[in-house]
Scaffold this active site. Structure first.
Site, short mmCIF file in Angstrom:
data_model
loop_
_atom_site.label_atom_id
_atom_site.label_comp_id
_atom_site.label_asym_id
_atom_site.label_seq_id
_atom_site.Cartn_x
_atom_site.Cartn_y
_atom_site.Cartn_z
N TYR A 159 0.86 -1.18 -0.04
CA TYR A 159 -0.07 -0.01 0.07
C TYR A 159 0.94 1.26 -0.04
CZ TYR A 159 -3.61 3.17 1.48
OH TYR A 159 -4.87 4.23 1.80
N LYS A 163 1.20 3.91 -3.14
CA LYS A 163 1.09 5.34 -2.80
C LYS A 163 2.00 6.49 -2.76
CE LYS A 163 -3.71 5.20 -1.90
NZ LYS A 163 -4.55 6.01 -2.42
#
Length: 274
Positions: A159, A163
């Site tokens: 994640y 990002k």
């Protein structure tokens, strides 16, 4: 885009908009006069969100399907043009935090999925919006990133890495699409969403105590930041990342307790799932 355009019904497409941050963003943009195209994977939840917005007086339509589906992405943009005749704002909010766990255990198919959903989909939708409307009429794009993209933490490597790539994509697109289109991002800290429930549920008091502003975030905190970035008040802002994190990055200076409380919860969640 001017404030007058928003009052006259400028159009915003918001992904992952059936709940949480996405739905809060949609509500905030509706309050400023935007007409809305919402996308989300779950048709029933999306229909409920559209109905709720309409009940409050918003002009809103929905396009069910995940952002990783290129055909559904095209349909979302086409729907904006077909229903409302324009597309002024794109908010890339939909995301996945899978695969969850140490990267040495990560399934690489799921790893690629994280980048497809969190990065590639944002680029695809920006390309589609640019080609369909923004290259001739201008507009604004806001990508929802995360405060965690600036540092490492347990079990959220996929994640955070995806990002971080989205942050770089934001800056790259801001340069390439100026001056017609402004591209910015918002990086929330811990927000009370279903996606993050495994972090805050049952530990909210301790987590709040670790933050200088004394509480975890609410979806509307992020929504207000997005609304500002697409408004005239931010007309000289592009390529920026706006932190909405309750002071997470300055907590050491503030002398708050449990500076790694979120990391502890991330580790505990992995233990619970094992």
């Amino acid at each position: 885009m001017t404030s007058a355009q928003a009052r006259d019904g400028a159009v915003a497409l918001v992904t992952g908009a059936s709940r949480g941050i996405g739905l809060a963003v949609a509500r905030s943009l509706a309050e400023s006069g935007h007409r809305l195209v919402l996308t989300a994977r779950a048709p029933d939840a999306l229909a409920a969100a559209v109905a709720a917005l309409r009940a409050d007086g918003a002009q809103a339509v929905g396009c069910a399907g995940g952002v990783a589906d290129s055909g559904r992405a095209q349909e979302g943009v086409a729907l904006a043009l077909r229903e409302f005749g324009r597309l002024d704002v794109l908010v890339n909010n939909a995301a996945t935090n899978a695969p969850y766990g140490p990267l040495m255990d990560a399934d690489l198919t799921r790893w690629r999925e994280a980048f497809t959903v969190n990065v590639e989909a944002a680029l695809r939708l920006t390309q589609l919006a640019w080609r369909a409307w923004m290259s001739r009429h201008g507009g604004t794009v806001v990508n929802i990133c995360t405060e965690g993209a600036s540092h490492v933490g347990p079990n959220v490597g996929a994640y955070g890495t995806s990002k971080a790539a989205l942050l770089h994509l934001t800056a790259q697109l801001a340069g390439e699409l100026a001056p017609l289109v402004r591209v910015n991002s918002v990086s929330p800290g811990l927000v009370r969403t279903e996606m993050a429930r495994f972090v805050w549920d049952g530990a909210e008091e301790r987590l709040a105590a670790s933050l200088p502003l004394g509480r975890i975030g609410e979806p509307q905190d992020v929504a207000r930041a997005v609304a500002w970035l697409v408004s005239d008040a931010a007309e000289w802002v592009t390529g920026a990342d706006l932190l909405v994190d309750g002071g997470t990055r300055v907590r050491a200076a503030a002398g708050t307790t449990a500076p790694h409380a979120v990391h502890e919860r991330l580790r505990a969640a992995a233990t619970d799932e094992a």
